[in-house]
Write a protein that holds these residues in place. Structure first.
Motif, short mmCIF file in Angstrom:
data_model
loop_
_atom_site.label_atom_id
_atom_site.label_comp_id
_atom_site.label_asym_id
_atom_site.label_seq_id
_atom_site.Cartn_x
_atom_site.Cartn_y
_atom_site.Cartn_z
N TYR A 1 -22.12 -3.24 -6.06
CA TYR A 1 -21.24 -2.58 -6.16
C TYR A 1 -20.73 -2.52 -4.61
N LYS A 2 -21.59 -2.04 -3.63
CA LYS A 2 -21.68 -1.20 -2.43
C LYS A 2 -20.77 -1.97 -2.01
N ARG A 3 -21.63 -3.36 -2.09
CA ARG A 3 -21.16 -4.15 -0.98
C ARG A 3 -20.11 -4.67 -1.32
N CYS A 4 -18.98 -4.68 -2.14
CA CYS A 4 -18.18 -4.94 -2.98
C CYS A 4 -16.43 -4.06 -1.99
N VAL A 5 -17.43 -2.52 -2.09
CA VAL A 5 -16.83 -1.35 -1.46
C VAL A 5 -16.82 -1.25 -0.72
N GLU A 6 -17.41 -1.66 0.09
CA GLU A 6 -17.09 -1.91 1.80
C GLU A 6 -16.17 -2.85 1.69
N PHE A 7 -16.15 -3.72 1.29
CA PHE A 7 -15.43 -4.86 2.19
C PHE A 7 -13.76 -4.69 1.76
N CYS B 1 -11.84 -1.19 -10.10
CA CYS B 1 -12.94 0.62 -10.75
C CYS B 1 -12.34 1.40 -8.94
N HIS B 2 -12.46 0.45 -8.32
CA HIS B 2 -12.90 1.63 -6.81
C HIS B 2 -11.38 1.77 -6.67
N MET B 3 -9.64 0.62 -6.77
CA MET B 3 -8.65 1.31 -6.42
C MET B 3 -7.96 1.86 -7.69
N LEU B 4 -8.90 2.15 -8.73
CA LEU B 4 -8.22 3.09 -9.49
C LEU B 4 -9.19 4.72 -9.81
N GLY B 5 -9.72 4.83 -8.98
CA GLY B 5 -10.62 6.10 -8.79
C GLY B 5 -11.63 6.46 -9.93
N LEU B 6 -12.00 5.35 -10.73
CA LEU B 6 -12.63 4.67 -11.69
C LEU B 6 -13.76 5.03 -11.35
N SER B 7 -14.57 5.63 -13.28
CA SER B 7 -16.90 5.61 -11.97
C SER B 7 -16.99 3.78 -12.36
N TYR C 1 -4.73 -14.26 -11.74
CA TYR C 1 -4.45 -13.24 -10.35
C TYR C 1 -4.57 -11.93 -11.20
N THR C 2 -4.49 -10.96 -10.30
CA THR C 2 -3.97 -9.38 -10.52
C THR C 2 -3.36 -8.55 -9.30
N ARG C 3 -2.67 -7.59 -8.94
CA ARG C 3 -1.94 -7.69 -8.23
C ARG C 3 -1.61 -7.01 -8.03
N ILE C 4 -1.74 -5.81 -6.56
CA ILE C 4 -1.98 -4.32 -6.72
C ILE C 4 -1.01 -4.33 -5.60
N LEU C 5 -0.41 -3.25 -5.28
CA LEU C 5 0.58 -2.78 -4.58
C LEU C 5 -0.31 -1.38 -3.33
N VAL C 6 -0.52 -1.15 -2.53
CA VAL C 6 -1.54 -0.50 -1.58
C VAL C 6 -0.35 0.97 -0.71
N TYR C 7 -0.36 1.85 -1.82
CA TYR C 7 0.38 3.23 -1.45
C TYR C 7 -0.04 4.24 0.02
N GLU C 8 -0.42 5.26 0.85
CA GLU C 8 -0.75 6.28 0.80
C GLU C 8 -0.76 6.99 -0.30
N GLY C 9 -1.95 7.39 -0.22
CA GLY C 9 -2.28 7.97 -2.17
C GLY C 9 -2.44 7.33 -3.26
N ILE C 10 -1.53 6.19 -2.78
CA ILE C 10 -1.57 5.68 -4.39
C ILE C 10 -1.66 4.15 -4.20
N ASN C 11 -3.18 3.88 -5.89
CA ASN C 11 -2.58 1.88 -5.97
C ASN C 11 -2.41 1.47 -6.67
N LEU C 12 -0.98 0.55 -7.65
CA LEU C 12 -0.14 0.79 -8.39
C LEU C 12 -0.78 -0.87 -8.70
#
Length: 197
Positions: free
Chosen positions: A127-133, A160-166, A180-191
Motif C-alpha cells: 500500500y505504501k509504495r503505491c501511494v508513494e508513486f 482508496c487514496h484518491m477518494l480519501g478512504l481508509s 480503464y478508470t478515469r479520474i480528474l485531479v483538481y486542487e482539493g478534489i479528485n473526480l
C-alpha cells in the motif's frame, strides 16, 4: 490533470482463479481481445505520458493499446506499481491456498491490512509504495493526461487514496480486467469520471 488507470487483460492464471502477483505471465487470447477493445475505447484520448508496471501482462496490454503511437509518448517502467508479491501463493489456486495454508488464510481474512503473504510482501508495504508513486506524479496544476498500466490491487490502492478512504475499503472496489478508470485531479478534489469502462 487527468489520470487513466488501466488494468491488464486476462491471463490463464486469472481464468483459472489462481493468485497472480509477481509471477510474470502473458495475456491469453481473451486478454488480447480485451486489450484490443480497450484500444478502441480510448482511441479519442490523447495520452501525454505513460507509466507501466514492468510485468509482461501490463506491457503486452499497453503495446496493443498504444499501437503505433508508442514512439510519440514518453513511457516509464515503474516497479512501485507492480502487483503485490503473493510469495508462495503465486500461481496457486484460491481453493488450494485455503486448504494448504489454512492458518495463514484465516489470518489474512481476519486482518489483511497487517498480513504478510508467506514468502512475499506485506499489505502495508504494498500500500505504501503505491501511494508513494501517486504522490510523486500527481500535480493538480498539470494539464497532462497520464495513463497508468497496472494491476487490480494497485488500482484499488489508488482509488482508496484518491477518494480519501481508509484501507478498510480496499476490497470494496471491483477492478475489471482490460478496463480503464478515469479520474480528474483538481486542487482539493479528485473526480471519478468513469470506472471500469
Amino acid at each position: 490533470m487527468e489520470l487513466i488507470f488501466v488494468r491488464h487483460g486476462e491471463t490463464d492464471l486469472n481464468f483459472n482463479k489462481k493468485y497472480q502477483g509477481r509471477i510474470d505471465t502473458s495475456l491469453n487470447q481473451e486478454g488480447i481481445n480485451q486489450a484490443k477493445q480497450l484500444k478502441d475505447k480510448l482511441k479519442n484520448f490523447k495520452i501525454d505520458k505513460v507509466y507501466t508496471s514492468p510485468l509482461k501482462r501490463t506491457k503486452e496490454t499497453l503495446e496493443i493499446l498504444l499501437g503505433d503511437n508508442q514512439e510519440n509518448i514518453s513511457i516509464y517502467e515503474e516497479i512501485r506499481i507492480q502487483e503485490i508479491d503473493f510469495g508462495y501463493w503465486d500461481a496457486v489456486s484460491y481453493d488450494k491456498v485455503m486448504l494448504g495454508y489454512e492458518k495463514e488464510y484465516e489470518d489474512f481474512l481476519r486482518d489483511y491490512k497487517n498480513f504478510t503473504f508467506p514468502g512475499g510482501e506485506s499489505f502495508r508495504d504494498f500500500y505504501k509504495r503505491c501511494v508513494e508513486f501517486l504522490l510523486d506524479i500527481v500535480d493538480p496544476k498539470s494539464s497532462e493526461r497520464v495513463l497508468i498500466a497496472t494491476h487490480g490491487g494497485v488500482i484499488r490502492v489508488f482509488l482508496c487514496h484518491m477518494l480519501g478512504l481508509s484501507k478498510d475499503m480496499f476490497y470494496n472496489f471491483s477492478v475489471k480486467q482490460g478496463c480503464y478508470t478515469r479520474i480528474l485531479v483538481y486542487e482539493g478534489i479528485n473526480l471519478i469520471e468513469e470506472i471500469n469502462k
